[in-house]
Design an enzyme around this catalytic site. Sequence first.
Site, PDB file in Angstrom:
ATOM      1  N   GLY A  62       1.031  -1.217  -0.176  1.00  0.00           N
ATOM      2  CA  GLY A  62      -0.063  -0.041  -0.060  1.00  0.00           C
ATOM      3  C   GLY A  62       0.835   1.227   0.029  1.00  0.00           C
ATOM      4  O   GLY A  62       2.132   1.235   0.468  1.00  0.00           O
ATOM      5  N   CYS A  89       4.990  -6.358   1.626  1.00  0.00           N
ATOM      6  CA  CYS A  89       5.503  -5.092   1.720  1.00  0.00           C
ATOM      7  C   CYS A  89       5.050  -4.017   2.967  1.00  0.00           C
ATOM      8  O   CYS A  89       5.313  -4.510   4.101  1.00  0.00           O
ATOM      9  CB  CYS A  89       5.300  -4.301   0.436  1.00  0.00           C
ATOM     10  SG  CYS A  89       6.413  -2.876   0.251  1.00  0.00           S
ATOM     11  N   TYR A  90       3.750  -3.197   2.440  1.00  0.00           N
ATOM     12  CA  TYR A  90       3.225  -2.591   3.529  1.00  0.00           C
ATOM     13  C   TYR A  90       2.587  -3.687   4.558  1.00  0.00           C
ATOM     14  O   TYR A  90       2.528  -3.314   6.025  1.00  0.00           O
ATOM     15  CB  TYR A  90       2.179  -1.784   3.079  1.00  0.00           C
ATOM     16  CG  TYR A  90       1.263  -0.918   4.189  1.00  0.00           C
ATOM     17  CD1 TYR A  90       1.575   0.458   4.308  1.00  0.00           C
ATOM     18  CD2 TYR A  90       0.508  -1.335   4.686  1.00  0.00           C
ATOM     19  CE1 TYR A  90       0.985   1.230   5.283  1.00  0.00           C
ATOM     20  CE2 TYR A  90      -0.471  -0.620   5.960  1.00  0.00           C
ATOM     21  CZ  TYR A  90      -0.040   0.729   6.026  1.00  0.00           C
ATOM     22  OH  TYR A  90      -0.484   1.537   7.033  1.00  0.00           O
ATOM     23  N   HIS A 176       7.696  -8.019  -3.701  1.00  0.00           N
ATOM     24  CA  HIS A 176       6.132  -8.163  -4.162  1.00  0.00           C
ATOM     25  C   HIS A 176       6.413  -9.770  -4.979  1.00  0.00           C
ATOM     26  O   HIS A 176       6.543  -9.651  -6.168  1.00  0.00           O
ATOM     27  CB  HIS A 176       5.640  -7.276  -5.194  1.00  0.00           C
ATOM     28  CG  HIS A 176       5.282  -5.898  -4.291  1.00  0.00           C
ATOM     29  ND1 HIS A 176       4.066  -5.909  -3.898  1.00  0.00           N
ATOM     30  CD2 HIS A 176       6.105  -5.010  -4.050  1.00  0.00           C
ATOM     31  CE1 HIS A 176       3.879  -4.648  -3.532  1.00  0.00           C
ATOM     32  NE2 HIS A 176       5.115  -4.002  -3.386  1.00  0.00           N
ATOM     33  N   GLU A 178       3.818 -11.193  -6.214  1.00  0.00           N
ATOM     34  CA  GLU A 178       2.544 -11.126  -7.216  1.00  0.00           C
ATOM     35  C   GLU A 178       3.053 -10.768  -8.421  1.00  0.00           C
ATOM     36  O   GLU A 178       2.306 -11.155  -9.194  1.00  0.00           O
ATOM     37  CB  GLU A 178       1.534 -10.643  -6.671  1.00  0.00           C
ATOM     38  CG  GLU A 178       1.609  -9.085  -6.347  1.00  0.00           C
ATOM     39  CD  GLU A 178       2.297  -8.574  -5.116  1.00  0.00           C
ATOM     40  OE1 GLU A 178       3.055  -9.367  -4.593  1.00  0.00           O
ATOM     41  OE2 GLU A 178       2.048  -7.315  -4.668  1.00  0.00           O
ATOM     42  N   SER A 231     -25.561  -7.641 -24.949  1.00  0.00           N
ATOM     43  CA  SER A 231     -24.821  -6.508 -26.020  1.00  0.00           C
ATOM     44  C   SER A 231     -24.304  -7.318 -27.302  1.00  0.00           C
ATOM     45  O   SER A 231     -23.809  -6.606 -28.120  1.00  0.00           O
ATOM     46  CB  SER A 231     -24.142  -5.789 -25.190  1.00  0.00           C
ATOM     47  OG  SER A 231     -22.782  -6.389 -24.921  1.00  0.00           O
ATOM     48  N   GLY A 233     -21.400  -8.731 -26.510  1.00  0.00           N
ATOM     49  CA  GLY A 233     -20.294  -8.884 -26.129  1.00  0.00           C
ATOM     50  C   GLY A 233     -19.860 -10.116 -25.193  1.00  0.00           C
ATOM     51  O   GLY A 233     -20.747 -11.027 -25.029  1.00  0.00           O
ATOM     52  N   VAL A 234     -18.816 -10.378 -24.948  1.00  0.00           N
ATOM     53  CA  VAL A 234     -18.392 -11.698 -23.956  1.00  0.00           C
ATOM     54  C   VAL A 234     -19.316 -11.770 -22.619  1.00  0.00           C
ATOM     55  O   VAL A 234     -19.937 -12.700 -22.487  1.00  0.00           O
ATOM     56  CB  VAL A 234     -16.726 -11.637 -23.741  1.00  0.00           C
ATOM     57  CG1 VAL A 234     -16.526 -13.084 -23.103  1.00  0.00           C
ATOM     58  CG2 VAL A 234     -15.898 -11.192 -24.994  1.00  0.00           C
ATOM     59  N   ASP A 235     -19.130 -10.691 -21.802  1.00  0.00           N
ATOM     60  CA  ASP A 235     -19.620 -10.806 -20.433  1.00  0.00           C
ATOM     61  C   ASP A 235     -21.201 -11.136 -20.523  1.00  0.00           C
ATOM     62  O   ASP A 235     -21.540 -11.766 -19.991  1.00  0.00           O
ATOM     63  CB  ASP A 235     -19.419  -9.682 -19.718  1.00  0.00           C
ATOM     64  CG  ASP A 235     -17.771  -9.227 -19.897  1.00  0.00           C
ATOM     65  OD1 ASP A 235     -16.895 -10.200 -20.080  1.00  0.00           O
ATOM     66  OD2 ASP A 235     -17.481  -8.125 -19.553  1.00  0.00           O
ATOM     67  N   SER A 236     -21.770 -10.238 -21.290  1.00  0.00           N
ATOM     68  CA  SER A 236     -23.066 -10.416 -21.006  1.00  0.00           C
ATOM     69  C   SER A 236     -23.804 -11.743 -21.895  1.00  0.00           C
ATOM     70  O   SER A 236     -24.706 -12.260 -21.257  1.00  0.00           O
ATOM     71  CB  SER A 236     -24.067  -9.376 -21.853  1.00  0.00           C
ATOM     72  OG  SER A 236     -23.835  -9.274 -23.144  1.00  0.00           O
ATOM     73  N   ARG A 304     -22.623  10.368 -24.940  1.00  0.00           N
ATOM     74  CA  ARG A 304     -22.613   9.337 -24.029  1.00  0.00           C
ATOM     75  C   ARG A 304     -23.654   9.388 -23.143  1.00  0.00           C
ATOM     76  O   ARG A 304     -24.219   8.204 -22.826  1.00  0.00           O
ATOM     77  CB  ARG A 304     -21.179   9.200 -23.391  1.00  0.00           C
ATOM     78  CG  ARG A 304     -19.860   8.967 -24.231  1.00  0.00           C
ATOM     79  CD  ARG A 304     -18.728   8.902 -23.346  1.00  0.00           C
ATOM     80  NE  ARG A 304     -17.346   8.674 -23.821  1.00  0.00           N
ATOM     81  CZ  ARG A 304     -16.945   7.307 -24.172  1.00  0.00           C
ATOM     82  NH1 ARG A 304     -17.630   6.371 -23.092  1.00  0.00           N
ATOM     83  NH2 ARG A 304     -15.822   7.115 -24.704  1.00  0.00           N
ATOM     84  N   LYS A 382     -11.635 -11.328 -16.381  1.00  0.00           N
ATOM     85  CA  LYS A 382     -12.014 -11.368 -17.594  1.00  0.00           C
ATOM     86  C   LYS A 382     -11.517 -12.761 -18.273  1.00  0.00           C
ATOM     87  O   LYS A 382     -12.209 -13.609 -19.238  1.00  0.00           O
ATOM     88  CB  LYS A 382     -11.310 -10.153 -18.572  1.00  0.00           C
ATOM     89  CG  LYS A 382     -11.835 -10.157 -19.843  1.00  0.00           C
ATOM     90  CD  LYS A 382     -12.889  -9.317 -19.928  1.00  0.00           C
ATOM     91  CE  LYS A 382     -13.584  -9.300 -21.448  1.00  0.00           C
ATOM     92  NZ  LYS A 382     -14.653  -8.313 -21.483  1.00  0.00           N
ATOM     93  N   ASP A 463     -10.614   9.599 -62.649  1.00  0.00           N
ATOM     94  CA  ASP A 463     -10.691  10.737 -63.398  1.00  0.00           C
ATOM     95  C   ASP A 463     -11.356  12.105 -62.712  1.00  0.00           C
ATOM     96  O   ASP A 463     -11.291  13.269 -63.339  1.00  0.00           O
ATOM     97  CB  ASP A 463     -10.706  10.958 -64.832  1.00  0.00           C
ATOM     98  CG  ASP A 463      -9.212  10.125 -65.198  1.00  0.00           C
ATOM     99  OD1 ASP A 463      -8.628  10.119 -64.645  1.00  0.00           O
ATOM    100  OD2 ASP A 463      -9.517   9.664 -66.488  1.00  0.00           O
ATOM    101  N   LYS A 518      -1.369   5.195 -25.688  1.00  0.00           N
ATOM    102  CA  LYS A 518      -2.364   5.646 -24.343  1.00  0.00           C
ATOM    103  C   LYS A 518      -1.427   5.580 -23.235  1.00  0.00           C
ATOM    104  O   LYS A 518      -0.929   4.430 -23.024  1.00  0.00           O
ATOM    105  CB  LYS A 518      -3.766   5.022 -24.218  1.00  0.00           C
ATOM    106  CG  LYS A 518      -4.248   5.298 -22.867  1.00  0.00           C
ATOM    107  CD  LYS A 518      -5.391   4.336 -23.062  1.00  0.00           C
ATOM    108  CE  LYS A 518      -6.075   4.707 -21.589  1.00  0.00           C
ATOM    109  NZ  LYS A 518      -7.321   3.954 -21.338  1.00  0.00           N
ATOM    110  N   GLU A 524     -10.462   5.236 -27.586  1.00  0.00           N
ATOM    111  CA  GLU A 524     -11.513   5.517 -28.443  1.00  0.00           C
ATOM    112  C   GLU A 524     -11.245   6.987 -28.682  1.00  0.00           C
ATOM    113  O   GLU A 524     -10.483   7.694 -28.151  1.00  0.00           O
ATOM    114  CB  GLU A 524     -12.812   5.424 -27.761  1.00  0.00           C
ATOM    115  CG  GLU A 524     -13.301   4.174 -27.438  1.00  0.00           C
ATOM    116  CD  GLU A 524     -13.759   3.416 -28.782  1.00  0.00           C
ATOM    117  OE1 GLU A 524     -13.830   4.048 -29.648  1.00  0.00           O
ATOM    118  OE2 GLU A 524     -13.738   2.022 -28.620  1.00  0.00           O
TER     119      GLU A 524
HETATM  120  N1  GLN Z   1       4.593   2.718   1.486  1.00  0.00           N
HETATM  121  C1  GLN Z   1       5.425   1.768   2.141  1.00  0.00           C
HETATM  122  C2  GLN Z   1       6.966   1.980   1.640  1.00  0.00           C
HETATM  123  O1  GLN Z   1       7.207   2.936   1.092  1.00  0.00           O
HETATM  124  C3  GLN Z   1       4.906   0.410   1.489  1.00  0.00           C
HETATM  125  C4  GLN Z   1       5.069   0.188   0.036  1.00  0.00           C
HETATM  126  C5  GLN Z   1       4.413  -0.770  -0.655  1.00  0.00           C
HETATM  127  O2  GLN Z   1       3.516  -1.463   0.007  1.00  0.00           O
HETATM  128  N2  GLN Z   1       4.725  -1.188  -1.954  1.00  0.00           N
HETATM  129  O3  GLN Z   1       7.555   1.209   1.942  1.00  0.00           O
END
Ligand code: GLN
Length: 526
Positions: A62, A89-90, A176, A178, A231, A233-236, A304, A382, A463, A518, A524
């Site tokens: 976090g 981490c946090y 991390h 993950e 729609s 689409g896939v989800d619906s 929209r 998804k 022409d 992007k 879009e």
């Molecule tokens: N904010 C905390 C830090 O700076 C944790 C960071 C994180 O969880 N990626 O160490």
Amino acid sequence: MSAPEEVSQVFDTVLVLDFGSQYSHLITRRLREFNVYAEMLPCTQKIKDLTWKPKGIILSGGPYSVFAEDAPHVDHDIFDLGVPILGICYGMQELAWINGKGVARGDKREYGPAVINVEDKTSPLFKDVDNSTVWMSHHDKLSSLPTGFKTIATSTNSPFAAIGHAEKPIFGLQFHPEVTHSVQGKFLLRNFAIDICKCKNDWSMENFIDTEISRIRALVGPTAEVIGAVSGGVDSTVAAKLMTEAIGDRFHAILVDNGVLRLNEAANVKKTLTEGLGIDLTVIDASEEFLGKLKGITDPEKKRKIIGHTFIHVFEREAAKIKPSHEGEEIEFLLQGTLYPDVIESISFKGPSQTIKTHHNVGGLLDDMKLKLIEPLRELFKDEVRHLGELLGISHDLVWRHPFPGPGIAIRVLGEVTKEQVEIARKADHIYIEEIKKFGLYEKISQAFACLLPVKTVGVMGDQRVYEQVIALRAIETIDFMTADWFVFEAKFLKHVSSRIVNEVDGVARVVYDITSKPPATVEWE
Ligand code: GLN
């Protein structure tokens, strides 16, 4: 009939408590990849309010500093559950804060790859994990070992890269696991979930279908009926097929033709859903109504809004006309194809000062219609929905279809939307997509479409001087649609498509290709 069970009550589940990291949802994703079910809730979740018991808990990373005054903190009841805990981490800093407050701002920020040294090779968390590259993203660090903990791994900048409690199954990682940049990160998550939490890894789409069908039947009960918008689409489509599997003709799908769908879309959807998938579908042609409301409107946001509001209006009106299939029954539910990322978006932890967002997918439909909401895909990502679609017998082409925006071709016809303009954009888009498929590129591209620019340009055809409009082609590659790169076509492809469009679509004198990423551009044009 008994109350429907939650997925987390049926499968062994790891609870991920989200402290707001950009990677939090990936933890859930990774665990599911090796068939362990995981769900994410905000870090402010009170344990006593859970309706199910997790087999283990992961505290995410976090952006806060645990020692800051407004930092979020976990409910200490997690320690009374007697289940394994992993802080990332946090999350690890939070464990350290609770056990001795040894967390401080580091001398330098550590963002990027680092190599860890596994000091304690007997730790069950580090089974099959060697000294390897991991991904760091922090500024704060542990200044001392929390009370009762030992060091498991170190790195040059982080003497406490991984820690574990001496007696209890409580662990912390400064990096991390993950993210894929942590080369052996998935082993750490697997070891935690399967070996340490003892989760059965039986979460699979086949099992999900069975439990979800029973859950839908229990929720809807023996006499209620359900309606839902599709729609194309896939989800619906997947949601509608799942409902049909669960309750048969007690589910009614409605396709609103808003006049800005793709070429032949309404007819194609009707054929696929009715003949192919056995779904009870009513197609409402409201194209005149939508195009009438769009007359003279050029502002993208207004377009929209008009389409959104008109959709709700038409859907409510037409849904009221649908008769239940069986005597004495009543339409009581509205199906919504909400996916897990939308759920995460609406519940994820945004910090002490920010209010939690209300659900955006529900729109304004429910309040007026007095219907209860049913969301059979709300636990799925998804790619899981696509897998589910394939298992339910939905064609490969539909399951892998590119996303298509709700306001449809209206935001791909720049400037005023008229029937004639829609027709030009539609035909050009159809040729473009057809060629992309012929060249075997459709699944390499995340999204592709043609849009019609409201500028006139001079050309010469047979022409004769012509003065006609411009078609812009766009194709992007992206993982998450948050950032995207434009797709590099071979010149041969672009030449071929351009010549087909100018030759076959009346009103077009020039074709250009959009080479903007992007950000700064959006996917879009409007
Ligand atoms: N904010 C905390 C830090 O700076 C944790 C960071 C994180 O969880 N990626 O160490």
